[in-house]
Design an enzyme around this catalytic site. Structure first.
Site, mmCIF file in Angstrom:
data_model
loop_
_atom_site.group_PDB
_atom_site.id
_atom_site.type_symbol
_atom_site.label_atom_id
_atom_site.label_comp_id
_atom_site.label_asym_id
_atom_site.label_seq_id
_atom_site.Cartn_x
_atom_site.Cartn_y
_atom_site.Cartn_z
ATOM 1 N N ARG A 296 24.240 -20.991 18.018
ATOM 2 C CA ARG A 296 25.038 -19.976 17.339
ATOM 3 C C ARG A 296 24.700 -19.974 15.856
ATOM 4 O O ARG A 296 25.129 -20.853 15.109
ATOM 5 C CB ARG A 296 26.540 -20.258 17.517
ATOM 6 C CG ARG A 296 27.078 -19.963 18.896
ATOM 7 C CD ARG A 296 28.602 -20.051 18.861
ATOM 8 N NE ARG A 296 29.203 -19.676 20.124
ATOM 9 C CZ ARG A 296 30.505 -19.510 20.313
ATOM 10 N NH1 ARG A 296 31.335 -19.705 19.293
ATOM 11 N NH2 ARG A 296 30.978 -19.172 21.500
ATOM 12 N N ASP B 291 24.778 -18.805 11.940
ATOM 13 C CA ASP B 291 25.810 -18.339 11.018
ATOM 14 C C ASP B 291 25.456 -16.972 10.451
ATOM 15 O O ASP B 291 24.337 -16.483 10.598
ATOM 16 C CB ASP B 291 25.967 -19.334 9.856
ATOM 17 C CG ASP B 291 26.565 -20.656 10.297
ATOM 18 O OD1 ASP B 291 27.259 -20.687 11.328
ATOM 19 O OD2 ASP B 291 26.331 -21.667 9.597
ATOM 20 N N ARG C 68 21.296 -26.319 6.698
ATOM 21 C CA ARG C 68 21.394 -25.819 5.328
ATOM 22 C C ARG C 68 21.877 -26.899 4.364
ATOM 23 O O ARG C 68 21.497 -26.918 3.192
ATOM 24 C CB ARG C 68 22.309 -24.598 5.298
ATOM 25 C CG ARG C 68 21.684 -23.389 5.999
ATOM 26 C CD ARG C 68 22.722 -22.354 6.346
ATOM 27 N NE ARG C 68 23.424 -21.914 5.153
ATOM 28 C CZ ARG C 68 24.611 -21.315 5.172
ATOM 29 N NH1 ARG C 68 25.238 -21.104 6.325
ATOM 30 N NH2 ARG C 68 25.171 -20.931 4.049
#
Length: 299
Positions: free
Chosen positions: A52, A54, A203
């Site tokens: 999934r 972002d 990230r």
């Protein structure tokens, strides 16, 4: 009604999407796919994705599966890719569609996910044609320093310091590749591969390494955060638009799909545990004025 399972390989520009998962009032990749698949097949069930992503994150190698009526698949499969290309918006494409065994699970059967993160340290910033997938970093970056920082983050660890914690969810992951290269055009590309990732992990790992690459942190600093059991507030979450999911791998033998899915589920069940309370001793780290414009500690 007999149904068959279909694997879809998907690419998308995440710029105008609020992530993968369906949200009632927002535009999402799963929302666009579901609407078009329902139009073609009448009913679809169990749209499940490998990772999934972002809001703002891209994909060139995303994988999902969906269950569709067998008679509609027989009628549509030969021309399905062209039909999808005509109905989907231009920022999402289905690259391949194939019938797979019912044991195939896009999420739990996966062996690994591989991401790439693009950064430029050029004085003029990102190329106008690549501004949606390349982050402009305001300081020169040293490739050797980036790789020195990455080396200590490889392996199986608790990455709580780099994750957005979810209640009763594990932050233990096995990262088997993390390295940087500088391409001929000067773009720095981080490659990160693991069995799975928790939210914001890639990230955050990239954000920590960038502060090493521009000289503001020592090379050992990111690996030193692996002792934490709560998220490190001083770690910058790198901007979403530099990140792309580029590959998901699965067992070569279809007979191994179910075993892999069951093993993954057991590992998650065994590892899931509530987050420990913060002890109040976390350092404050760099001040807000030290971060590049447009970045924040948290999304």
């Amino acid at each position: 009604m007999r149904r068959i399972r279909v694997r879809l390989d998907v690419a998308y520009d995440g710029t105008d999407f609020s992530g993968w998962a369906v949200q009632p009032t927002r535009r999402t990749v799963a929302g666009e796919l579901t609407a078009v698949l329902t139009r073609l097949f009448g009913t679809v069930e169990g749209l499940t994705v490998a990772g999934r992503t972002d809001a703002g994150v891209h994909a060139t190698g995303q994988v999902c599966h969906v269950d569709v009526p067998a008679d509609r698949w027989d009628a549509l499969s030969a021309a399905l890719l062209r039909k999808l290309a005509g109905l989907l918006p231009p920022d999402v494409r289905v690259l391949a569609a194939a019938e797979v065994p019912p044991e195939f699970d896009a999420r739990f059967s996966a062996l690994s996910r591989r991401y790439e993160y693009r950064v430029t340290d050029a004085a003029w910033g990102a190329s106008p044609l690549r501004r949606h997938d390349t982050v402009a970093w305001p300081r020169p970056l040293d490739l050797d320093a980036l790789n020195a920082a990455a080396e200590g983050l490889v392996g199986e660890h608790d990455y709580a310091a780099f994750c957005r914690r979810k209640e009763h969810a594990t932050t233990i992951r096995a990262v088997n590749r993390l390295d940087w290269r500088r391409d001929p055009d000067g773009i720095l590309v981080a490659t990160v591969q693991a069995d799975a990732f928790c939210q914001q992990m890639v990230r955050s790992l990239v954000g920590a390494q960038l502060f090493v690459g521009d000289g503001r942190r020592p090379a050992a600093w990111p690996a030193g955060l692996l002792t934490r059991r709560v998220r490190a507030d001083e770690v910058t979450v790198a901007p979403a638009h530099g990140l792309a999911l580029v590959e998901v791998t699965y067992p070569d033998d279809p007979a191994d799909l179910l075993a892999r899915a069951e093993l993954t589920r057991r590992r998650r069940d065994a590892d899931d545990q509530p987050a420990p309370p913060a002890d109040g001793t976390e350092p404050t780290g760099l001040s807000r004025r030290d971060w590049p414009a447009g970045l924040s500690r948290r999304d």
